[in-house]
Write a protein that holds these residues in place. Structure first.
Motif, short mmCIF file in Angstrom:
data_model
loop_
_atom_site.label_atom_id
_atom_site.label_comp_id
_atom_site.label_asym_id
_atom_site.label_seq_id
_atom_site.Cartn_x
_atom_site.Cartn_y
_atom_site.Cartn_z
N ILE A 63 -23.10 5.34 -0.91
CA ILE A 63 -23.56 4.01 -0.50
C ILE A 63 -23.41 2.97 -1.60
CG2 ILE A 63 -25.16 4.92 1.23
CD1 ILE A 63 -27.44 4.52 -0.69
N ALA A 64 -22.84 3.36 -2.76
CA ALA A 64 -22.69 2.40 -3.86
C ALA A 64 -21.22 2.28 -4.25
CB ALA A 64 -23.50 2.87 -5.06
N VAL A 65 -20.79 1.05 -4.51
CA VAL A 65 -19.43 0.80 -5.00
C VAL A 65 -19.52 -0.18 -6.17
CG1 VAL A 65 -18.33 1.18 -2.76
CG2 VAL A 65 -19.10 -1.12 -3.37
N GLY A 66 -18.43 -0.32 -6.92
CA GLY A 66 -18.39 -1.29 -8.01
C GLY A 66 -19.37 -0.97 -9.13
N GLN A 67 -19.96 -2.03 -9.70
CA GLN A 67 -20.89 -1.86 -10.83
C GLN A 67 -22.08 -0.98 -10.46
OE1 GLN A 67 -20.66 -2.44 -13.96
NE2 GLN A 67 -22.78 -1.95 -14.53
N PRO A 68 -22.71 -1.16 -9.27
CA PRO A 68 -23.82 -0.26 -8.91
C PRO A 68 -23.40 1.20 -8.92
CG PRO A 68 -23.84 -2.17 -7.49
CD PRO A 68 -22.56 -2.25 -8.28
N ALA A 69 -22.18 1.51 -8.46
CA ALA A 69 -21.72 2.90 -8.47
C ALA A 69 -21.63 3.42 -9.90
CB ALA A 69 -20.36 3.01 -7.78
N ARG A 70 -21.15 2.57 -10.82
CA ARG A 70 -21.05 2.99 -12.22
C ARG A 70 -22.43 3.20 -12.83
NH1 ARG A 70 -16.68 -0.57 -11.74
NH2 ARG A 70 -17.84 -2.39 -12.44
N GLU A 71 -23.39 2.35 -12.45
CA GLU A 71 -24.75 2.51 -12.99
C GLU A 71 -25.40 3.77 -12.44
OE1 GLU A 71 -26.65 -1.45 -14.48
OE2 GLU A 71 -26.45 -1.55 -12.31
N ILE A 72 -25.17 4.07 -11.17
CA ILE A 72 -25.75 5.28 -10.58
C ILE A 72 -25.12 6.53 -11.23
CG2 ILE A 72 -25.81 6.67 -8.46
CD1 ILE A 72 -26.45 4.01 -7.00
N GLU A 73 -23.82 6.47 -11.53
CA GLU A 73 -23.20 7.59 -12.25
C GLU A 73 -23.86 7.78 -13.61
OE1 GLU A 73 -20.79 9.89 -11.25
OE2 GLU A 73 -21.32 9.01 -9.32
N SER A 74 -24.23 6.68 -14.26
CA SER A 74 -24.92 6.78 -15.55
C SER A 74 -26.29 7.46 -15.38
CB SER A 74 -25.11 5.40 -16.18
OG SER A 74 -23.88 4.83 -16.52
N LEU A 75 -26.97 7.14 -14.27
CA LEU A 75 -28.27 7.77 -14.02
C LEU A 75 -28.09 9.28 -13.80
CD1 LEU A 75 -29.97 5.20 -11.60
CD2 LEU A 75 -30.19 5.36 -14.09
N LEU A 76 -26.97 9.67 -13.19
CA LEU A 76 -26.74 11.09 -12.90
C LEU A 76 -26.42 11.89 -14.16
CD1 LEU A 76 -24.65 10.80 -9.60
CD2 LEU A 76 -27.07 11.35 -9.84
N LEU A 77 -26.16 11.20 -15.26
CA LEU A 77 -25.92 11.91 -16.52
C LEU A 77 -27.13 12.73 -16.96
CD1 LEU A 77 -24.03 9.31 -18.77
CD2 LEU A 77 -23.14 11.48 -17.90
N ARG A 78 -28.34 12.36 -16.46
CA ARG A 78 -29.52 13.12 -16.86
C ARG A 78 -29.42 14.57 -16.40
NH1 ARG A 78 -34.09 11.12 -16.55
NH2 ARG A 78 -35.35 12.96 -16.40
N TYR A 79 -28.73 14.79 -15.27
CA TYR A 79 -28.57 16.17 -14.79
C TYR A 79 -27.54 16.91 -15.63
CZ TYR A 79 -31.21 14.07 -11.11
OH TYR A 79 -32.19 13.38 -10.43
N ASP A 80 -26.54 16.18 -16.11
CA ASP A 80 -25.61 16.81 -17.05
C ASP A 80 -26.38 17.26 -18.29
OD1 ASP A 80 -23.63 16.14 -15.29
OD2 ASP A 80 -22.72 14.59 -16.54
#
Length: 325
Positions: A81-98
């Protein structure tokens, strides 16, 4: 142009209604045995993902598969449901699981756990492919683990290899190196003021917990994580030396009776910070951040409750286990 987070956050709030309610978690925790636990969660939004978990003779492996399936579906939905800058920010949030997964792999390999045991502790989210994590769990030592993750394990894999190449070998050295790299990456990846403030809070709390862990040994500033707001390098060294003076709202962590209690207090403070950022950040990534934290806790608690019921732990033992989730 309308703020894209208006649409995204509306969808995330809908996803939040599919989380298992606190009342249902309490009922699952109060169930008399494993079969009753399965019946209880079959009446929640998890039911369509349970699959073989409720089949006759099924055990914890099938439950773990069901919870992982549900978790993966939620993360995939969020990404969709996210594209562009929001998608990049959400990917950054998912780094916590990494970060959590790489730490789980490091701990497992250092302590000689089996690959199956290690995989059972991984979170099926983040940016590292699941197949890479499963393969990395079979590493014979940390050096080979770092090499595997550096090739296909994203930013955290490269950070681990750099730490190992620099001579880091103890669990604390490796975990702090991963923390330092993770917070550098996430602060570079998110722009919103509220979310950045959440992470500075998280860094302060992580520094406090590390300082608590170092008490009784020679404190070293190399374990300090830059980027916080209320805990400086000098504060960190002082706290590691046994001084409890810190910002009033962080005092309960410094003064907790033991490290386990301090970690439980830290989780409560971060839960509160996560809820606050979700309310304050209606047009930013804070709503997604809070959702991810709630989803992570839901799955972690269901795993613990399932294991407690499967092995017949007492109510008091389960309560103690849930304090760690």
């Amino acid at each position: 142009m309308n703020n894209p987070y208006g649409y995204i956050n509306g969808r995330v709030r809908m996803m939040r209604t599919a989380l298992v309610e606190a009342r249902s978690l309490d009922e699952a925790a109060s169930s008399v045995n494993y079969q009753e636990f399965l019946r209880q969660i079959s009446e929640t939004p998890l039911r369509e993902d349970l699959g073989d978990a409720t089949a006759q003779g099924a055990g914890l492996a099938q439950l773990d598969e069901a919870l992982s399936r549900n978790y993966l579906k939620a993360i995939a939905h969020l990404r969709s449901i996210a594209v562009g800058q929001p998608a990049r920010e959400i990917e950054s949030l998912l780094l916590r699981y990494d970060l959590q997964n790489v730490k789980t792999l490091v701990r497992g390999v250092l302590t000689g756990r089996s690959a199956d045991d290690i995989v059972g502790g991984l979170i099926p989210a983040g940016t590292v492919p699941w197949s890479v994590l499963q393969g990395a769990a079979q590493s014979a030592d940390v050096a080979s683990l770092a090499q595997t993750l550096a090739v296909a394990g994203g930013k955290l894999g490269q950070i681990l290899r750099s730490a190992v190449s620099s001579g880091a070998s103890s669990l604390l050295d490796l975990e702090v190196a991963l923390d330092q790299g993770y917070y550098r990456a996430v602060l570079a990846g998110v722009r919103g003021t509220h979310v950045r403030r959440y992470f500075t809070r998280e860094i302060d709390i992580r520094n406090l917990l590390i300082a608590r862990q170092l008490r009784g040994s020679a404190a070293n500033v190399r374990y300090f994580i830059p980027g916080g707001r209320d805990v400086t390098e000098s504060d960190f060294l002082r706290l590691a030396g046994g001084d409890n003076a810190v910002a009033a709202d962080l005092q309960p962590i410094a003064e907790a009776a033991d490290l386990g209690t301090a970690e439980a207090v830290a989780r409560r403070l971060l839960d509160e910070a996560s809820r606050n950022v979700a309310m304050a950040d209606a047009l930013g990534p804070g709503v997604a951040l809070d959702y991810l934290r709630r989803k992570e806790q839901e799955i972690a608690r269901l795993r613990l409750i399932g294991r407690a019921k499967f092995y017949g732990l007492s109510k008091d033992e389960l309560v103690k286990e849930l304090q760690g989730a």
